[in-house]
Design a protein around this motif. Structure first.
Motif, PDB file in Angstrom:
ATOM      1  N   ASN A 271     -23.207 -34.308 -54.132  1.00 23.44           N
ATOM      2  CA  ASN A 271     -22.063 -33.423 -53.937  1.00 23.44           C
ATOM      3  C   ASN A 271     -22.559 -31.978 -53.995  1.00 23.44           C
ATOM      4  N   CYS A 272     -22.815 -31.396 -52.836  1.00 20.70           N
ATOM      5  CA  CYS A 272     -23.370 -30.039 -52.767  1.00 20.70           C
ATOM      6  C   CYS A 272     -22.231 -29.024 -52.696  1.00 20.70           C
ATOM      7  N   ASN A 273     -21.595 -28.790 -53.854  1.00 23.15           N
ATOM      8  CA  ASN A 273     -20.543 -27.770 -53.891  1.00 23.15           C
ATOM      9  C   ASN A 273     -21.116 -26.394 -54.210  1.00 23.15           C
ATOM     10  N   LEU A 274     -22.442 -26.317 -54.280  1.00 23.05           N
ATOM     11  CA  LEU A 274     -23.202 -25.068 -54.405  1.00 23.05           C
ATOM     12  C   LEU A 274     -23.080 -24.410 -55.772  1.00 23.05           C
ATOM     13  N   GLN A 275     -22.411 -25.077 -56.738  1.00 22.58           N
ATOM     14  CA  GLN A 275     -22.185 -24.455 -58.039  1.00 22.58           C
ATOM     15  C   GLN A 275     -22.626 -25.357 -59.179  1.00 22.58           C
ATOM     16  N   ARG A 276     -23.126 -24.727 -60.228  1.00 26.34           N
ATOM     17  CA  ARG A 276     -23.328 -25.423 -61.490  1.00 26.34           C
ATOM     18  C   ARG A 276     -22.402 -24.785 -62.516  1.00 26.34           C
ATOM     19  N   PHE A 335     -21.856 -18.353 -48.828  1.00 28.82           N
ATOM     20  CA  PHE A 335     -20.940 -19.444 -48.479  1.00 28.82           C
ATOM     21  C   PHE A 335     -19.953 -19.715 -49.618  1.00 28.82           C
ATOM     22  N   GLN A 336     -20.406 -19.600 -50.853  1.00 27.97           N
ATOM     23  CA  GLN A 336     -19.502 -19.770 -51.987  1.00 27.97           C
ATOM     24  C   GLN A 336     -18.433 -18.685 -51.980  1.00 27.97           C
ATOM     25  N   THR A 337     -18.852 -17.449 -51.764  1.00 31.14           N
ATOM     26  CA  THR A 337     -17.909 -16.326 -51.764  1.00 31.14           C
ATOM     27  C   THR A 337     -16.881 -16.455 -50.645  1.00 31.14           C
ATOM     28  N   ASP A 342     -10.597 -15.292 -47.901  1.00 29.79           N
ATOM     29  CA  ASP A 342      -9.615 -15.750 -46.916  1.00 29.79           C
ATOM     30  C   ASP A 342     -10.221 -15.684 -45.521  1.00 29.79           C
ATOM     31  N   GLY A 343      -9.419 -16.061 -44.520  1.00 31.92           N
ATOM     32  CA  GLY A 343      -9.915 -16.114 -43.158  1.00 31.92           C
ATOM     33  C   GLY A 343     -10.364 -14.772 -42.620  1.00 31.92           C
ATOM     34  N   ALA A 344      -9.644 -13.714 -42.964  1.00 26.67           N
ATOM     35  CA  ALA A 344     -10.020 -12.376 -42.489  1.00 26.67           C
ATOM     36  C   ALA A 344     -11.381 -11.970 -43.048  1.00 26.67           C
ATOM     37  N   PHE A 345     -11.636 -12.311 -44.292  1.00 29.70           N
ATOM     38  CA  PHE A 345     -12.918 -11.988 -44.917  1.00 29.70           C
ATOM     39  C   PHE A 345     -14.049 -12.734 -44.211  1.00 29.70           C
ATOM     40  N   ILE A 346     -13.821 -14.013 -43.887  1.00 33.12           N
ATOM     41  CA  ILE A 346     -14.848 -14.807 -43.202  1.00 33.12           C
ATOM     42  C   ILE A 346     -15.086 -14.264 -41.796  1.00 33.12           C
ATOM     43  N   GLU A 414     -10.789 -22.559 -56.684  1.00 39.87           N
ATOM     44  CA  GLU A 414     -11.731 -22.861 -55.612  1.00 39.87           C
ATOM     45  C   GLU A 414     -12.897 -21.880 -55.570  1.00 39.87           C
ATOM     46  N   ALA A 415     -14.110 -22.430 -55.714  1.00 39.85           N
ATOM     47  CA  ALA A 415     -15.368 -21.690 -55.564  1.00 39.85           C
ATOM     48  C   ALA A 415     -15.557 -20.588 -56.597  1.00 39.85           C
ATOM     49  N   ARG A 416     -14.784 -20.590 -57.680  1.00 37.84           N
ATOM     50  CA  ARG A 416     -14.951 -19.580 -58.723  1.00 37.84           C
ATOM     51  C   ARG A 416     -16.086 -19.987 -59.662  1.00 37.84           C
ATOM     52  N   ASN A 417     -16.854 -19.012 -60.141  1.00 40.06           N
ATOM     53  CA  ASN A 417     -17.951 -19.330 -61.052  1.00 40.06           C
ATOM     54  C   ASN A 417     -17.460 -19.991 -62.334  1.00 40.06           C
ATOM     55  N   SER A 418     -16.245 -19.684 -62.739  1.00 40.70           N
ATOM     56  CA  SER A 418     -15.718 -20.209 -63.999  1.00 40.70           C
ATOM     57  C   SER A 418     -14.997 -21.540 -63.839  1.00 40.70           C
TER      58      SER A 418
END
Length: 636
Positions: A271-276, A335-337, A342-346, A414-418
């Motif tokens: 599961n490569c969710n890119l976070q530990r 990719f995590q960020t 949101d879509g505009a940021f991407i 979603e995708a937050r470090n915490s």
């Protein structure tokens, strides 16, 4: 360093090979130069990759690339048709996602507050559900059933599925992480067979033990088959792991064993969710590419599931390789960020890096860009990977599935470090989560401390579908077999030589032990169940006398001419060998001990492992593994 030496690394592929036709070679070089000049580097690169693929199709012995492009391994035109009802399975996943999160949330109610992990299962729900509905074979399957190592922090998802199946009540679900204090007993934090002996088969926490134990479990399955004790040819070992977990030395230490023994009964799903726990696994790098290189080098099939189906039309337009270049060069931290914005940021920070890719999505809405999914959340892409992974081709398989940690839980998760440390949701989070999943609960049922679980009812199409799928596949999972048949006791005369002693001659305790072991393996019905496990110390213990008679297990037999073939105590390997000789490898030896010692449960074949090791080397490195063996209720 000498320039000639430093430059040699770049040209060593052919320098020591004989060129039998230099003129023809020069013509090929000129053709490549012409393609580069007229078509550019993208076209030239494509031609080289095409030739490499064609060479493999023609069975020409050329090494694979260490890493491939940051794309799905299986292209859209090779994906099999999805055989299930995708809409219905999406509803089932929604119910399980909800109940998994609510299990952890309710465990934080006043007076309890025991913690838990919400986000791991949220990122991996599709990874499990495509397996439960289409691949995982239960204990009642004619082939014997699969063995699954579940990622430890995803346990709430397994409890949530069992709740939908009617295996757990709401009261039991409320006992999550309260094994002793909850009335009637609770549900263990992680997979613990000792605490839930009819449910969990394999303990997978602490991190790193799941991967190595899964490898040796798959190897032991082959051992049983090779010795004719059980037909395990239809059984697959699945291990669900985290990308951060792969940093543990034990996670990768046995990969080469799986590769060289051709364990095509083994599938890792990472599961490569890119976070530990604290942050990105490889913020400045790409963990999927790194793992592809490691596993590929160890002789595994590597299946990358990076992008969902929404990306297919964009990749089909990418004639100049601009999008591919962005995918290859963007680090995981970005990719995590992207998935925390949101879509505009991407649009601005990913597609906007190149005017050609910006043009691809110029007429797309921000919402459509935001809905570009990761491959690990796409059921069709995952089904294709699982189908390929279960085709026997002489190699173990790893599936590298890119996901989002905390997916569907909302913007606070979603995708937050915490996110790994977040245990509960606000009322706003609960309402957003309910609406996103389409759970038919009212606001009144969303108590901030104890929001309701949801079950669609036994007459619902979702319940009937999931139960029918499990019945076809051999029953509910996880499930552990508690009882097995007894083995006969050895008769008293078995101990005669030991009882007689050595007379006036002193002998080492190891010599006495080997003498007893030789007598035990001769006992009818019992002897064939004894499995000596040796970490390269047989000669130290005087056990080399067992080599000619019991032989050392090898799936390849003995293809070489043994240097001591004419000696009485020659080193003999065989496909039906009894001894598991693990080399200088105490951790692997304990993993073998664990697989053999739990065979009474996993295979209904009681075996007796005997692990012999040097105390100064063997125990200090393997205490954690011995603890896990005890948790798995091993016997030996």
């Amino acid at each position: 360093m000498d320039e000639k030496v430093s430059g040699a690394a770049d040209i060593q592929l052919i320098d020591q090979l004989v060129d039998i036709d230099p003129e023809e070679t020069a013509e090929w070089h000129q053709s490549l130069d012409a393609a580069l000049e007229t078509g550019g580097p993208v076209r030239a690169r494509y031609l080289l990759l095409s030739l490499l693929q064609h060479a493999h199709e023609k069975s020409i012995s050329v090494s694979n690339l260490r890493t491939t492009d940051y794309l799905n391994t299986i292209p859209p035109h090779l994906e099999p048709e999805f055989p299930g009802d995708e809409a219905l399975e999406r509803r089932i996943r929604a119910f399980i996602r909800w109940n998994a999160a609510i299990t952890v949330h309710r465990a934080q109610r006043p007076g309890v507050g025991v913690g838990g992990h919400i986000s791991t299962y949220a990122s991996s729900a599709s990874l499990y559900e495509v397996g439960f509905n289409h691949f995982f074979r239960g204990k009642n399957h004619p082939g014997g059933g699969d063995q699954i190592f579940y990622q430890g922090h995803a346990s709430p998802g397994m409890y949530a599925r069992a709740f939908l199946e009617g295996r757990f009540t709401e009261h039991q679900m409320d006992g999550f992480r309260q094994e002793l204090s909850h009335d009637g007993g609770g549900l263990s934090s992680y997979p613990h067979p000792r605490l839930m002996s009819d449910f969990w088969e394999f303990p997978t926490v602490s991190m790193g033990l799941g991967p190595i134990n899964a490898v040796y479990q798959a190897r032991f399955n082959r051992y049983l088959h090779g010795r004719g004790i059980k037909d395990t040819s239809e059984q697959t070992v699945w291990a669900f792991l985290g990308d951060g977990e792969m940093d543990e030395p034990e996670s990768v230490s046995a990969l080469s064993l799986a590769g060289r023994e051709g364990l095509d009964n083994l599938v890792f799903v990472i599961n490569c969710n890119l976070q530990r726990l604290d942050g990105p696994v490889r913020g400045n790098g790409k963990i999927i590419q790194e793992l592809e290189s490691i596993f590929g080098g160890a002789g595994w099939n590597v299946l990358k599931v990076v992008w969902g189906r929404e990306w297919d039309e964009l990749l089909a337009q990418d004639r100049e390789g601009a999008l591919l270049d962005l995918m290859n060069s963007t680090p995981d931290g970005d990719f995590q960020t992207f998935k925390s914005e949101d879509g505009a940021f991407i649009r601005e920070n990913f597609f906007g890096r190149d005017p050609r890719t910006a043009a691809m999505v110029a007429d797309w809405s921000d919402e459509k860009i935001w809905n570009l999914k990761r491959g690990g959340h796409d059921y069709k892409k995952l089904y294709a990977a699982y189908s390929a992974a279960t085709q026997k081709n002489g190699k173990p398989t790893v599936i590298l599935a890119k996901t989002i940690k905390g997916w569907t839980l909302g913007s606070h998760f979603e995708a937050r470090n915490s996110t790994h440390q977040m245990k509960k949701m606000t009322l706003e989070d609960l309402r957003e989560f309910r609406d996103r999943l389409g759970i038919p609960l009212t606001d009144e049922q969303l108590d901030p401390k104890t929001p309701s679980y949801y079950h669609p009812g036994k007459d619902s199409p979702e319940y009937k579908y999931m139960m029918e799928r499990r019945q076809l596949l051999g029953g509910s999972m996880p499930h552990r077999r508690n009882a097995s048949r007894a083995l006969p006791q050895p008769p008293d005369e078995t101990y005669e030589s030991v009882n007689r002693g050595s007379g006036t001659q002193e002998i080492a305790t190891t010599m006495a032990f080997v003498r007893l072991l030789k007598d035990l393996v001769k006992v009818p019905e019992l002897g064939k169940r004894i499995v000596p496990i040796i970490p390269d110390e047989a000669r130290t213990f005087g056990m080399d006398s067992l080599f000619p008679t019991l032989k050392i297990y090898s799936p390849h037999g003995q293809k070489y001419i043994s240097v001591d073939r004419e000696l009485m105590l020659s080193y003999k390997e065989a496909t039906n060998g009894v001894i598991l000789h693990e080399g200088i490898n105490e951790a692997g030896s304990v993993a073998s001990f664990t697989a053999v010692g739990s065979s009474y449960s996993t295979h209904d074949e009681p075996m007796i492992p005997i692990y012999i090791f040097y105390s100064m080397f063997g125990f200090q490195r393997t205490g954690d593994a011995f603890w896990a063996a005890a948790d798995q209720l091993c016997r030996g």
